[in-house]
Scaffold this motif. Structure first.
Motif, PDB file in Angstrom:
ATOM      1  N   TYR A 160      16.859  32.916 -55.978  1.00 58.06           N
ATOM      2  CA  TYR A 160      15.586  32.212 -56.140  1.00 58.06           C
ATOM      3  C   TYR A 160      14.506  32.864 -55.275  1.00 58.06           C
ATOM      4  O   TYR A 160      13.872  32.210 -54.441  1.00 58.06           O
ATOM      5  CB  TYR A 160      15.795  30.758 -55.728  1.00 58.06           C
ATOM      6  N   PRO A 161      14.219  34.163 -55.423  1.00 56.58           N
ATOM      7  CA  PRO A 161      13.198  34.808 -54.582  1.00 56.58           C
ATOM      8  C   PRO A 161      11.797  34.276 -54.839  1.00 56.58           C
ATOM      9  O   PRO A 161      10.915  34.410 -53.982  1.00 56.58           O
ATOM     10  CB  PRO A 161      13.320  36.284 -54.946  1.00 56.58           C
ATOM     11  N   ALA A 162      11.561  33.675 -56.003  1.00 58.21           N
ATOM     12  CA  ALA A 162      10.237  33.124 -56.292  1.00 58.21           C
ATOM     13  C   ALA A 162       9.873  32.018 -55.308  1.00 58.21           C
ATOM     14  O   ALA A 162       8.708  31.886 -54.909  1.00 58.21           O
ATOM     15  CB  ALA A 162      10.202  32.590 -57.729  1.00 58.21           C
ATOM     16  N   ALA A 163      10.858  31.217 -54.911  1.00 56.17           N
ATOM     17  CA  ALA A 163      10.587  30.139 -53.959  1.00 56.17           C
ATOM     18  C   ALA A 163      10.169  30.708 -52.607  1.00 56.17           C
ATOM     19  O   ALA A 163       9.228  30.218 -51.975  1.00 56.17           O
ATOM     20  CB  ALA A 163      11.825  29.261 -53.817  1.00 56.17           C
ATOM     21  N   LEU A 164      10.855  31.746 -52.149  1.00 63.31           N
ATOM     22  CA  LEU A 164      10.496  32.353 -50.862  1.00 63.31           C
ATOM     23  C   LEU A 164       9.103  32.949 -50.917  1.00 63.31           C
ATOM     24  O   LEU A 164       8.340  32.860 -49.940  1.00 63.31           O
ATOM     25  CB  LEU A 164      11.517  33.429 -50.494  1.00 63.31           C
ATOM     26  N   ASP A 165       8.740  33.558 -52.044  1.00 66.99           N
ATOM     27  CA  ASP A 165       7.402  34.124 -52.183  1.00 66.99           C
ATOM     28  C   ASP A 165       6.346  33.027 -52.227  1.00 66.99           C
ATOM     29  O   ASP A 165       5.249  33.183 -51.686  1.00 66.99           O
ATOM     30  CB  ASP A 165       7.336  34.972 -53.449  1.00 66.99           C
ATOM     31  N   ALA A 166       6.678  31.899 -52.835  1.00 68.14           N
ATOM     32  CA  ALA A 166       5.723  30.798 -52.939  1.00 68.14           C
ATOM     33  C   ALA A 166       5.482  30.130 -51.586  1.00 68.14           C
ATOM     34  O   ALA A 166       4.371  29.692 -51.288  1.00 68.14           O
ATOM     35  CB  ALA A 166       6.227  29.763 -53.947  1.00 68.14           C
ATOM     36  N   PHE A 167       6.534  30.064 -50.744  1.00 68.17           N
ATOM     37  CA  PHE A 167       6.408  29.373 -49.463  1.00 68.17           C
ATOM     38  C   PHE A 167       6.003  30.306 -48.325  1.00 68.17           C
ATOM     39  O   PHE A 167       5.824  29.855 -47.199  1.00 68.17           O
ATOM     40  CB  PHE A 167       7.742  28.700 -49.095  1.00 68.17           C
ATOM     41  N   ALA A 168       5.869  31.593 -48.593  1.00 67.05           N
ATOM     42  CA  ALA A 168       5.565  32.552 -47.522  1.00 67.05           C
ATOM     43  C   ALA A 168       4.187  32.311 -46.913  1.00 67.05           C
ATOM     44  O   ALA A 168       3.957  32.637 -45.750  1.00 67.05           O
ATOM     45  CB  ALA A 168       5.661  33.978 -48.056  1.00 67.05           C
ATOM     46  N   ALA A 169       3.273  31.727 -47.694  1.00 64.91           N
ATOM     47  CA  ALA A 169       1.916  31.500 -47.191  1.00 64.91           C
ATOM     48  C   ALA A 169       1.824  30.270 -46.295  1.00 64.91           C
ATOM     49  O   ALA A 169       0.781  30.038 -45.674  1.00 64.91           O
ATOM     50  CB  ALA A 169       0.947  31.347 -48.369  1.00 64.91           C
ATOM     51  N   TRP A 170       2.877  29.477 -46.212  1.00 63.74           N
ATOM     52  CA  TRP A 170       2.845  28.249 -45.415  1.00 63.74           C
ATOM     53  C   TRP A 170       3.481  28.456 -44.053  1.00 63.74           C
ATOM     54  O   TRP A 170       4.485  29.159 -43.919  1.00 63.74           O
ATOM     55  CB  TRP A 170       3.603  27.129 -46.141  1.00 63.74           C
ATOM     56  N   THR A 171       2.904  27.851 -43.039  1.00 65.71           N
ATOM     57  CA  THR A 171       3.501  27.875 -41.705  1.00 65.71           C
ATOM     58  C   THR A 171       4.774  27.036 -41.709  1.00 65.71           C
ATOM     59  O   THR A 171       4.803  25.935 -42.246  1.00 65.71           O
ATOM     60  CB  THR A 171       2.517  27.307 -40.665  1.00 65.71           C
ATOM     61  N   ASN A 172       5.817  27.554 -41.106  1.00 64.25           N
ATOM     62  CA  ASN A 172       7.137  26.904 -41.056  1.00 64.25           C
ATOM     63  C   ASN A 172       7.842  26.891 -42.405  1.00 64.25           C
ATOM     64  O   ASN A 172       8.930  26.319 -42.512  1.00 64.25           O
ATOM     65  CB  ASN A 172       7.052  25.472 -40.509  1.00 64.25           C
ATOM     66  N   GLY A 173       7.224  27.508 -43.413  1.00 64.31           N
ATOM     67  CA  GLY A 173       7.898  27.771 -44.674  1.00 64.31           C
ATOM     68  C   GLY A 173       8.781  26.669 -45.216  1.00 64.31           C
ATOM     69  O   GLY A 173       8.308  25.628 -45.667  1.00 64.31           O
ATOM     70  N   LEU A 174      10.100  26.890 -45.152  1.00 64.73           N
ATOM     71  CA  LEU A 174      11.059  25.977 -45.767  1.00 64.73           C
ATOM     72  C   LEU A 174      11.113  24.631 -45.080  1.00 64.73           C
ATOM     73  O   LEU A 174      11.613  23.666 -45.667  1.00 64.73           O
ATOM     74  CB  LEU A 174      12.451  26.623 -45.751  1.00 64.73           C
ATOM     75  N   CYS A 175      10.636  24.530 -43.865  1.00 63.60           N
ATOM     76  CA  CYS A 175      10.663  23.247 -43.147  1.00 63.60           C
ATOM     77  C   CYS A 175       9.489  22.351 -43.527  1.00 63.60           C
ATOM     78  O   CYS A 175       9.464  21.184 -43.127  1.00 63.60           O
ATOM     79  CB  CYS A 175      10.663  23.481 -41.635  1.00 63.60           C
ATOM     80  N   ARG A 176       8.552  22.864 -44.287  1.00 63.07           N
ATOM     81  CA  ARG A 176       7.411  22.062 -44.715  1.00 63.07           C
ATOM     82  C   ARG A 176       7.863  21.027 -45.735  1.00 63.07           C
ATOM     83  O   ARG A 176       8.712  21.305 -46.594  1.00 63.07           O
ATOM     84  CB  ARG A 176       6.341  22.964 -45.335  1.00 63.07           C
ATOM     85  N   PRO A 177       7.304  19.810 -45.715  1.00 61.69           N
ATOM     86  CA  PRO A 177       7.684  18.798 -46.723  1.00 61.69           C
ATOM     87  C   PRO A 177       7.344  19.225 -48.144  1.00 61.69           C
ATOM     88  O   PRO A 177       8.056  18.856 -49.083  1.00 61.69           O
ATOM     89  CB  PRO A 177       6.889  17.551 -46.284  1.00 61.69           C
ATOM     90  N   GLU A 178       6.245  20.027 -48.315  1.00 65.78           N
ATOM     91  CA  GLU A 178       5.924  20.493 -49.661  1.00 65.78           C
ATOM     92  C   GLU A 178       7.029  21.386 -50.211  1.00 65.78           C
ATOM     93  O   GLU A 178       7.405  21.288 -51.397  1.00 65.78           O
ATOM     94  CB  GLU A 178       4.603  21.277 -49.646  1.00 65.78           C
ATOM     95  N   ALA A 179       7.570  22.267 -49.362  1.00 67.63           N
ATOM     96  CA  ALA A 179       8.638  23.160 -49.810  1.00 67.63           C
ATOM     97  C   ALA A 179       9.889  22.374 -50.177  1.00 67.63           C
ATOM     98  O   ALA A 179      10.545  22.666 -51.197  1.00 67.63           O
ATOM     99  CB  ALA A 179       8.956  24.176 -48.711  1.00 67.63           C
TER     100      ALA A 179
END
Length: 408
Positions: A160-179
């Motif tokens: 699922y590399p698309a998810a990593l690319d989508a969340f790369a612009a956010w601080t804390n990435g995967l830990c964000r509630p949006e992610a």
């Protein structure tokens, strides 16, 4: 003078009492419950233990209900390092024999011969000890959260590399509630590509986002609709189920970290040292609480600033033998305090002109980044010791007069 040594275990403990000459006065095997603790206190009272003149106790731990019972009143409890106790054991026997009653006797003799070389547990306030519990738990929860986020990132890279690319612009990435909400709504790239603009906006609103929802939904839709490599459908679905199971753990870790951070902030603001700690550049509530948790609020714990610096691991160690002499970093230290000091020194570079100039001066003299930061931490924790002892807040002009003049 009577000395007590306790070899503790999970369910039972061995107790030994000796006098000034090393004679064994009593030994007892007690259980780890209220009845066992009462038996221990009665044994100490039989040999002259009073509230005004309690018998000192040596034990190989600083935590637990047994230590809490022993620390009531004015009694000095010495937490002996297990490695040091093992070395003392070799003084009495070269056959390397070992037993729990024998270890209790060794601990009692440590106090009899070398009590001046060991430090009793600090007499911190109840609020200070409560802050220590919460700050350490919050730090552990952050480390656990990061570990789970790294596992999730490694799994997403497989399918699922698309998810990593989508969340790369956010601080804390995967830990964000949006992610996390997006991964719940679309656990596989195939399902993510089917999400409409309206569905993406609903997911962002559900996660708590309030601004830029339309623009962010368009950006995510473009990322998910781009061309990406895919695993076979059955494998992709299986990986998606594995990801959801890991996401549940990450959700719990994020919630625990946030709840503990609120508890730390609430308790830390009530402490009388909070104003002094927060006056230092680079220290926020969470980081200041970690510093207070490790140094405590017992002002007699450290004889001088050098003792605190050695405890924090910021001061160097000199090893000299014959013609050889070397100065190296300190490896035996309080790891939690040293870690907090690294973050403190790093954040102070932007918050203090004097701290930044001090760091730059050491870099220009040839120090590596870590060495320069360690030197800055060494200086600032010495200043913290002075401010806590004299009940003063941090003053930039007093702390870095030379660096400020050079920067000007």
């Amino acid at each position: 003078m009577i000395y007590c040594g306790i070899d503790w275990a999970e369910r039972t403990h061995d107790v030994a009492l000796v006098n000034d000459t090393g004679q064994l006065l009593a030994k007892r095997h007690i259980t780890d419950d209220a009845a066992g603790y009462q038996l221990l206190l009665e044994l100490l009272a039989e040999h002259g233990d009073t509230e005004e003149d309690p018998i000192p106790v040596a034990i190989e731990t600083s935590r637990g209900l047994l230590v809490a019972v022993l620390r009531t009143g004015k009694r000095k409890v010495f937490a002996i390092n297990p490695m040091a106790a093992a070395r003392y054991r070799d003084r009495h026997s070269v056959s390397r024999k070992k037993s729990d009653p024998g270890d209790a006797l060794v601990l009692a003799n440590i106090l009899r011969t070398d009590m001046h070389a060991h430090r009793p547990l600090p007499d911190d306030s109840d609020l200070g000890r409560a802050i220590a519990v919460l700050a350490r738990a919050q730090q552990d929860s952050l480390w656990n959260r990061q570990q789970l986020a790294n596992q999730l990132r490694s799994l997403l890279r497989e399918y699922y590399p698309a998810a990593l690319d989508a969340f790369a612009a956010w601080t804390n990435g995967l830990c964000r509630p949006e992610a996390r909400e997006l991964l719940k709504a679309a656990p596989t790239p195939t399902r993510a590509a089917r999400l409409t603009r309206t569905q993406l906006q609903a997911v962002l609103k559900r996660s708590g986002r309030q601004r830029g929802i339309a623009l962010e939904a368009d950006r995510l839709r473009d990322v998910f609709h781009a061309e990406w490599a895919h695993q076979p459908p059955l494998v992709e679905d299986a990986l998606g189920k594995q990801m959801l199971a890991l996401l549940v753990q990450l959700d719990a870790a994020c919630t625990a970290a946030d709840d503990l951070a609120k508890a730390v902030a609430e308790a830390f603001r009530q402490h009388p040292d909070a104003e002094i700690l927060l006056s230092f550049p680079g220290l926020g509530i969470q980081l200041a609480a970690r510093i207070l948790a490790e140094i405590g609020d017992d002002r007699t714990r450290f004889a001088d600033a050098r003792g605190l610096k050695a405890y924090a691991g910021s001061s160097p160690v000199t090893r000299a033998s014959g013609k050889k002499s070397s100065i190296t970093r300190r490896w035996v230290k309080n790891d939690r305090l040293n870690h907090a000091g690294y973050l403190w020194a790093f954040s102070s570079l932007q918050a203090s002109i004097g701290a930044n100039a001090h760091y730059r001066r050491h870099r220009e003299h040839g120090d590596w980044h870590a060495a320069a930061q360690r030197n800055l931490f060494n200086r600032m924790i010495g200043q913290l010791y002075h401010c806590l002892q004299h009940r003063k807040v941090f003053d930039e002009n007093t702390a870095f007069p030379t660096e400020l003049a050079a920067a000007a």
